[in-house]
Design a protein around this motif. Structure first.
Motif, mmCIF file in Angstrom:
data_model
loop_
_atom_site.group_PDB
_atom_site.id
_atom_site.type_symbol
_atom_site.label_atom_id
_atom_site.label_comp_id
_atom_site.label_asym_id
_atom_site.label_seq_id
_atom_site.Cartn_x
_atom_site.Cartn_y
_atom_site.Cartn_z
ATOM 1 N N ILE A 1 0.833 -1.207 0.000
ATOM 2 C CA ILE A 1 0.000 0.000 0.000
ATOM 3 C C ILE A 1 0.864 1.252 0.000
ATOM 4 N N VAL A 2 1.900 1.239 0.844
ATOM 5 C CA VAL A 2 2.792 2.402 0.914
ATOM 6 C C VAL A 2 3.440 2.665 -0.445
ATOM 7 N N LEU A 3 3.954 1.629 -1.091
ATOM 8 C CA LEU A 3 4.610 1.790 -2.388
ATOM 9 C C LEU A 3 3.613 2.205 -3.471
ATOM 10 N N LEU A 4 2.393 1.789 -3.310
ATOM 11 C CA LEU A 4 1.359 2.093 -4.295
ATOM 12 C C LEU A 4 0.898 3.542 -4.215
ATOM 13 N N VAL A 5 0.913 4.109 -3.009
ATOM 14 C CA VAL A 5 0.278 5.409 -2.806
ATOM 15 C C VAL A 5 1.248 6.552 -2.500
ATOM 16 N N ILE A 6 2.144 6.353 -1.555
ATOM 17 C CA ILE A 6 2.941 7.475 -1.019
ATOM 18 C C ILE A 6 3.800 8.183 -2.070
ATOM 19 N N PRO A 7 4.560 7.477 -2.919
ATOM 20 C CA PRO A 7 5.372 8.194 -3.905
ATOM 21 C C PRO A 7 4.534 9.100 -4.817
ATOM 22 N N MET B 1 6.108 5.071 -11.032
ATOM 23 C CA MET B 1 5.439 3.923 -11.649
ATOM 24 C C MET B 1 6.106 2.589 -11.306
ATOM 25 N N PRO B 2 7.438 2.484 -11.353
ATOM 26 C CA PRO B 2 8.060 1.222 -10.923
ATOM 27 C C PRO B 2 7.726 0.864 -9.477
ATOM 28 N N LEU B 3 7.713 1.872 -8.574
ATOM 29 C CA LEU B 3 7.364 1.605 -7.179
ATOM 30 C C LEU B 3 5.917 1.155 -7.052
ATOM 31 N N ARG B 4 5.045 1.727 -7.860
ATOM 32 C CA ARG B 4 3.642 1.305 -7.853
ATOM 33 C C ARG B 4 3.507 -0.154 -8.286
ATOM 34 N N LEU B 5 4.243 -0.518 -9.313
ATOM 35 C CA LEU B 5 4.167 -1.899 -9.804
ATOM 36 C C LEU B 5 4.683 -2.877 -8.750
ATOM 37 N N GLY C 1 4.645 -2.313 -5.538
ATOM 38 C CA GLY C 1 3.617 -2.319 -4.507
ATOM 39 C C GLY C 1 2.443 -3.187 -4.892
ATOM 40 N N LEU C 2 2.055 -3.130 -6.151
ATOM 41 C CA LEU C 2 0.932 -3.944 -6.625
ATOM 42 C C LEU C 2 1.268 -5.431 -6.550
ATOM 43 N N LEU C 3 2.513 -5.778 -6.837
ATOM 44 C CA LEU C 3 2.934 -7.174 -6.731
ATOM 45 C C LEU C 3 2.865 -7.661 -5.288
ATOM 46 N N PHE C 4 3.258 -6.806 -4.366
ATOM 47 C CA PHE C 4 3.153 -7.146 -2.938
ATOM 48 C C PHE C 4 1.702 -7.428 -2.562
ATOM 49 N N ILE C 5 0.811 -6.558 -3.039
ATOM 50 C CA ILE C 5 -0.609 -6.699 -2.684
ATOM 51 C C ILE C 5 -1.198 -7.953 -3.320
ATOM 52 N N VAL C 6 -0.881 -8.194 -4.584
ATOM 53 C CA VAL C 6 -1.388 -9.410 -5.257
ATOM 54 C C VAL C 6 -0.873 -10.659 -4.548
ATOM 55 N N TRP C 7 0.389 -10.643 -4.172
ATOM 56 C CA TRP C 7 0.977 -11.763 -3.429
ATOM 57 C C TRP C 7 0.194 -12.006 -2.131
ATOM 58 N N TYR C 8 -0.095 -10.896 -1.436
ATOM 59 C CA TYR C 8 -0.830 -11.013 -0.175
ATOM 60 C C TYR C 8 -2.240 -11.558 -0.418
ATOM 61 N N LEU C 9 -2.928 -11.058 -1.459
ATOM 62 C CA LEU C 9 -4.305 -11.480 -1.716
ATOM 63 C C LEU C 9 -4.396 -12.975 -2.004
ATOM 64 N N PHE C 10 -3.458 -13.472 -2.784
ATOM 65 C CA PHE C 10 -3.499 -14.898 -3.141
ATOM 66 C C PHE C 10 -3.109 -15.795 -1.980
#
Length: 412
Positions: free
Chosen positions: A13-19, A50-54, A56-65
């Motif tokens: 979430i932090v990587l997805l939003v804060i930057p 954008m790289p940090l967002r990606l 961050g998104l991978l972290f979140i997808v990993w967590y969701l699965f």
């Protein structure tokens, strides 16, 4: 559920939003953001958002699965709500507060001659002349778009205006022999930042200076222009072409109604002394052989004509009867400095020969008839902006008093 699994989600979430939020904050005039010396941070932050967002998104997808299904119902609601808020933050950072979407450039600038023109004659314009061709760009339109990339007399021009520092500039878009397309990035130190397409260098609108990027330290070539009412411009250039309003942005233009008429100091009911110097006081600025000087607009508005000298160059600053059109000239004619006043008809006359001059610097009657004063590029700008970009400027506050900025800083 292990604490480490939750950590994965929150890092994402932090990587997805804060930057993205930090980037938007630093590039828009939010409270405190423009006072930070952070243009280099902004420049490189934009490259990694954008790289940090990606990541961050991978972290979140990993967590969701791997972990989301093991959450209690309340934890699922909290994390789902947070993720929805993240999506909302994209709207804020990538649209609501993204300069190039907030202030879109007109794609096909439309022009008209004086006969078919729809722009009111009392509107202020940026006037440009090249190879016998004259064009006028109304501030009320240019102020919204921030820039118009055009050609005048078969010469490419980049006509710019920044409303948060109140100043126009005209540049050549040619950089190292290549014509560049520029995009609006945002603002630093309350001045618009533009980026060229080829090198991705960031340039200050108020100076044309490359602040950060591959071409850092280089300067855009400035082209001469005048700021005056359309009526005054038409008197000088009756065959001018005039930028017409783009119907797509009618509402945006309306937001700038009276922008070119009323000073902030006049709208401040808490300020009893309207002669006070404040951040948004208007000034006329000139730069003569590297020496900058600013003139208090309110006092010039009353005086209208001022004979001065800057860096050993005799100078005339003048404001026309319309109280909006201003000019600066070098008054050296045939090796002799002339001094000017207004006659009873509101025309410029020199003390030395009593010749009469028009507001284009041309002598129209008297011994000097046919002579022309050399124009000096002058700018109208907010005091805080002029002082920031020209920290060694001197200042004429009225009644022939020149103050150094160190003293003026104590007044602000």
């Amino acid at each position: 559920m292990k604490w480490n699994s939750a950590k994965i989600f929150w890092i994402g979430i932090v990587l997805l939003v804060i930057p993205g939020l930090a980037h938007a904050y630093l590039l828009m005039p939010f409270p405190g953001s423009q006072d930070l010396n952070a243009i280099t941070v902004c420049y490189y932050l934009e490259k990694v958002v954008m790289p940090l967002r990606l990541i961050g998104l991978l972290f979140i997808v990993w967590y969701l699965f791997k972990y989301y299904a093991k959450n209690a119902f309340r934890q699922k609601i909290v994390k789902a709500s947070v993720f929805v808020l993240c999506v909302g933050s994209f709207y804020i950072t990538d649209y609501m507060y993204k300069a190039e979407t907030m202030f879109k450039e007109t794609e096909k600038p439309g022009f008209a001659n004086g006969l078919s023109n729809r722009v009111p004659l009392n509107y202020l314009v940026i006037g440009v002349v090249n190879n016998g061709v004259a064009k006028a760009y109304p501030l009320i339109y240019l102020g919204y778009h921030h820039k118009v990339q055009d050609e005048v007399g078969n010469k490419p021009v980049l006509v710019t205006y920044c409303t948060i520092c109140r100043t126009g500039r005209v540049y050549s878009p040619m950089v190292d022999g290549v014509r560049q397309n520029f995009r609006l990035v945002g603002a630093r130190h309350y001045n618009a930042i533009i980026e060229d397409e080829s090198t991705k260098t960031w340039w200050y609108q108020a100076t044309g200076n490359a602040a950060v990027g591959k071409l850092k330290g280089k300067q855009l070539t400035e082209l001469p222009y005048e700021q005056l009412t359309l009526s005054s411009w038409l008197q000088k250039h009756p065959e001018t072409l005039i930028l017409q309003p783009d119907k797509l942005y009618t509402t945006d233009y309306a937001d700038l109604k009276n922008y070119d008429r009323v000073q902030a100091i006049d709208k401040d009911s808490t300020l009893k002394n309207k002669d006070s110097l404040i951040r948004k006081s208007w000034v006329i600025g000139v730069i003569i052989n590297g020496q900058a000087k600013a003139y208090n607009w309110r006092h010039m508005h009353i005086k209208r004509v001022l004979n001065d000298e800057v860096n050993h160059i005799p100078l005339l600053i003048g404001i026309e009867k319309d109280s909006l059109s201003y000019h600066a000239w070098n008054t050296l004619v045939k090796g002799k400095a002339l001094h000017f006043k207004l006659d009873t008809n509101g025309m410029l006359t020199d003390d030395e020969t009593a010749s009469v001059w028009d507001w284009d610097g041309l002598c129209i009657a008297g011994p000097q008839k046919g002579e022309r004063l050399t124009k000096v590029q002058a700018y109208q700008e907010y005091w805080h902006s002029w002082k920031h970009f020209h920290p060694k400027t001197t200042f004429w506050k009225g009644e022939n008093v020149t103050e150094q900025t160190a003293f003026l800083d104590m007044l602000l």
